[in-house]
Design a protein around this motif. Structure first.
Motif, PDB file in Angstrom:
ATOM      1  N   ARG A 249       0.846  -1.188   0.000  1.00  0.00           N
ATOM      2  CA  ARG A 249       0.000   0.000   0.000  1.00  0.00           C
ATOM      3  C   ARG A 249       0.888   1.247   0.000  1.00  0.00           C
ATOM      4  O   ARG A 249       1.250   1.750   1.074  1.00  0.00           O
ATOM      5  N   PRO A 250       1.304   1.725  -1.173  1.00  0.00           N
ATOM      6  CA  PRO A 250       2.237   2.849  -1.258  1.00  0.00           C
ATOM      7  C   PRO A 250       1.593   4.168  -0.821  1.00  0.00           C
ATOM      8  O   PRO A 250       1.238   5.023  -1.641  1.00  0.00           O
ATOM      9  N   ASP A 251       1.468   4.316   0.471  1.00  0.00           N
ATOM     10  CA  ASP A 251       0.817   5.484   1.060  1.00  0.00           C
ATOM     11  C   ASP A 251       1.571   5.830   2.335  1.00  0.00           C
ATOM     12  O   ASP A 251       1.710   4.984   3.228  1.00  0.00           O
ATOM     13  N   TRP A 252       2.063   7.070   2.428  1.00  0.00           N
ATOM     14  CA  TRP A 252       2.833   7.446   3.616  1.00  0.00           C
ATOM     15  C   TRP A 252       2.019   7.306   4.888  1.00  0.00           C
ATOM     16  O   TRP A 252       2.557   7.015   5.959  1.00  0.00           O
ATOM     17  N   VAL A 253       0.717   7.492   4.789  1.00  0.00           N
ATOM     18  CA  VAL A 253      -0.136   7.365   5.974  1.00  0.00           C
ATOM     19  C   VAL A 253      -0.127   5.931   6.494  1.00  0.00           C
ATOM     20  O   VAL A 253      -0.145   5.691   7.700  1.00  0.00           O
ATOM     21  N   ALA A 254      -0.066   4.969   5.573  1.00  0.00           N
ATOM     22  CA  ALA A 254      -0.055   3.560   5.982  1.00  0.00           C
ATOM     23  C   ALA A 254       1.167   3.248   6.837  1.00  0.00           C
ATOM     24  O   ALA A 254       1.100   2.417   7.760  1.00  0.00           O
ATOM     25  N   LEU A 255       2.277   3.917   6.560  1.00  0.00           N
ATOM     26  CA  LEU A 255       3.498   3.665   7.327  1.00  0.00           C
ATOM     27  C   LEU A 255       3.349   4.064   8.790  1.00  0.00           C
ATOM     28  O   LEU A 255       4.068   3.544   9.652  1.00  0.00           O
ATOM     29  N   LEU A 256       2.418   4.977   9.089  1.00  0.00           N
ATOM     30  CA  LEU A 256       2.214   5.405  10.472  1.00  0.00           C
ATOM     31  C   LEU A 256       1.753   4.244  11.358  1.00  0.00           C
ATOM     32  O   LEU A 256       1.939   4.288  12.571  1.00  0.00           O
ATOM     33  N   ALA A 257       1.165   3.230  10.729  1.00  0.00           N
ATOM     34  CA  ALA A 257       0.711   2.071  11.511  1.00  0.00           C
ATOM     35  C   ALA A 257       1.882   1.360  12.178  1.00  0.00           C
ATOM     36  O   ALA A 257       1.702   0.675  13.206  1.00  0.00           O
ATOM     37  N   LEU A 258       3.083   1.526  11.623  1.00  0.00           N
ATOM     38  CA  LEU A 258       4.264   0.871  12.184  1.00  0.00           C
ATOM     39  C   LEU A 258       4.887   1.651  13.331  1.00  0.00           C
ATOM     40  O   LEU A 258       5.785   1.131  14.013  1.00  0.00           O
ATOM     41  N   LEU A 259       4.455   2.882  13.552  1.00  0.00           N
ATOM     42  CA  LEU A 259       5.109   3.744  14.539  1.00  0.00           C
ATOM     43  C   LEU A 259       5.133   3.151  15.952  1.00  0.00           C
ATOM     44  O   LEU A 259       6.192   3.161  16.607  1.00  0.00           O
ATOM     45  N   PRO A 260       4.008   2.620  16.479  1.00  0.00           N
ATOM     46  CA  PRO A 260       4.076   2.043  17.837  1.00  0.00           C
ATOM     47  C   PRO A 260       5.092   0.913  17.945  1.00  0.00           C
ATOM     48  O   PRO A 260       5.837   0.838  18.932  1.00  0.00           O
ATOM     49  N   ALA A 261       5.156   0.032  16.937  1.00  0.00           N
ATOM     50  CA  ALA A 261       6.122  -1.067  16.969  1.00  0.00           C
ATOM     51  C   ALA A 261       7.548  -0.532  16.901  1.00  0.00           C
ATOM     52  O   ALA A 261       8.438  -1.002  17.613  1.00  0.00           O
ATOM     53  N   ALA A 262       7.783   0.471  16.048  1.00  0.00           N
ATOM     54  CA  ALA A 262       9.123   1.046  15.926  1.00  0.00           C
ATOM     55  C   ALA A 262       9.564   1.693  17.231  1.00  0.00           C
ATOM     56  O   ALA A 262      10.723   1.542  17.658  1.00  0.00           O
ATOM     57  N   LEU A 263       8.673   2.399  17.896  1.00  0.00           N
ATOM     58  CA  LEU A 263       9.003   3.037  19.172  1.00  0.00           C
ATOM     59  C   LEU A 263       9.304   1.990  20.240  1.00  0.00           C
ATOM     60  O   LEU A 263      10.218   2.167  21.063  1.00  0.00           O
TER      61      LEU A 263
END
Length: 304
Positions: A249-263
Motif C-alpha cells: 500500500r504505497p501510502d505514507w499514511v499507511a506507514l504510520l501504523a508501524l510507529l508504535p512497533a518502531a518506538l
C-alpha cells in the motif's frame, strides 16, 4: 558448577498457573515443552498472525486460533528436540542444567515419545491449512532439524534461529494468497532480523557459560557492541517491514501504523543493559507486546 536437578523453578521460567500446580512428573514434561515459558510460543505465533493479517485475513479467527495451537505444539516439540540434542551441553550451563533431560528426570526415550505426541498435534493443525500453506510449512522441517547444531559450528546461531522461528510469516501469507511474494519476502526478512535482535538479548544471560562450554552466540560475537548490534537488527527489521507495507500500500499514511512497533523496538534497544540478566530477560519478554503491535499494524494495512 553446582546445578539444581530437583525440578525447581529455573531462572528463565515464568512457572505460573497450571504448570506450577502439576505433580512433579507431569511438570517435568510441561517444562520440557516450555509450557512454563509462554513467551516462546507467542514469538512463534506472531509472525503467523502478521502474514495472515497483512494478506487480508480480517475475520479469519479460525486460522489465527489454529496457528496459535500449532505454535504452542511445535514450539514445544522444537524445545524437546533441542533438549535431546543438547543434553550434554545443557548440563554444563547454569541456566539449563536443571532441564528435565539434562538433569535425568526425563529419559531420552520418553522425551522422543513426547516429541512425537506434540508433532501429531502440529499435524492436525497443518491439515487445517490450504495445500499451498501446507507445503510452505513443511519446508521449515530441515531448518528446524539443523538448528540445535548451529551453535557448535557458527558464532551467530541466532541467524539460523531467525530463519526457523519466523517461518510462520510466509505460512500465514500462503494460507490466504499465493501472489505478491515481494511483500511476503520483505515481511519475513524483517521478522528474521527482529528474531536475531531479541535472541541476542536473550543470549546475554548465558555469555559466560557459553564461552566456557565453547559454543557460539551472537552476544559473544558482538562483545561490547551488543547494544549497537541489537539496535541495528531492530532498525533493519523496521525498515524491511516499512518496505512490505509500502509495496502493498504505497501510502505514507499507511506507514504510520508501524510507529508504535518502531518506538517499542527503540525503547528495547535504548534501555537494554547486556550485563544485567533481569534487564535482558525483561526486554526479551517484552517482544510479546511488540508482536501484538505489529499484528495490529498488519491488520490496519492489510484490510484498509
Amino acid at each position: 558448577m553446582s546445578a539444581n536437578t530437583t525440578g525447581e523453578i529455573v531462572p528463565d521460567s515464568e512457572h505460573k498457573g497450571i504448570v506450577a500446580a502439576l505433580p512433579q512428573p507431569l511438570r517435568d514434561y510441561a517444562s520440557l515443552a516450555r509450557f512454563d515459558r509462554p513467551i516462546g510460543w507467542w514469538l512463534l505465533f506472531w509472525p503467523c498472525a502478521w502474514g495472515l493479517l497483512l494478506a487480508g485475513g480480517e475475520g479469519r479467527w479460525d486460522l489465527l486460533l489454529w496457528m496459535l495451537a500449532g505454535s504452542i505444539a511445535m514450539r514445544g516439540a522444537g524445545c524437546v528436540y533441542n533438549d535431546i540434542v543438547d543434553a550434554d551441553i545443557d548440563r554444563q550451563v547454569a541456566r539449563t542444567a536443571a532441564r528435565p533431560v539434562a538433569s535425568g528426570r526425563v529419559g531420552k526415550r520418553a522425551a522422543w515419545i513426547w516429541l512425537v505426541a506434540l508433532c501429531l498435534v502440529g499435524l492436525i493443525v497443518l491439515l487445517q491449512l490450504r495445500f499451498e500453506a501446507q507445503l510452505v510449512a513443511l519446508g521449515s522441517l530441515a531448518l528446524v532439524a539443523a538448528y540445535p547444531f548451529m551453535k557448535r559450528i557458527t558464532g551467530f546461531p541466532q541467524a539460523w534461529l531467525g530463519l526457523v522461528f519466523t517461518w510462520g510469516a510466509p505460512v500465514g501469507w500462503a494460507a490466504l494468497r499465493s501472489d505478491r511474494l515481494d511483500v511476503m519476502a520483505a515481511l519475513y526478512a524483517g521478522a528474521i532480523l527482529w528474531c536475531i535482535g531479541y535472541d541476542t538479548i536473550y543470549a546475554c544471560q548465558d555469555r559466560e557459560d557459553d564461552a566456557l562450554v565453547g559454543i557460539g552466540s551472537s552476544a559473544l560475537t558482538l562483545g561490547r557492541h551488543v547494544k549497537a548490534g541489537v539496535a541495528a537488527f531492530y532498525g533493519g527489521a523496521t525498515l524491511l517491514w516499512a518496505l512490505a507495507v509500502w509495496l502493498l500500500r504505497p501510502d505514507w499514511v499507511a506507514l504510520l501504523a508501524l510507529l508504535p512497533a518502531a518506538l517499542h523496538l527503540g525503547w528495547q534497544a535504548a534501555s537494554l543493559d547486556p550485563d544485567d540478566g533481569d534487564n535482558a530477560l525483561a526486554r526479551f519478554r517484552s517482544n510479546r507486546t511488540l508482536g501484538l503491535l505489529l499484528a495490529l499494524a498488519c491488520w490496519v494495512v492489510g484490510n484498509a
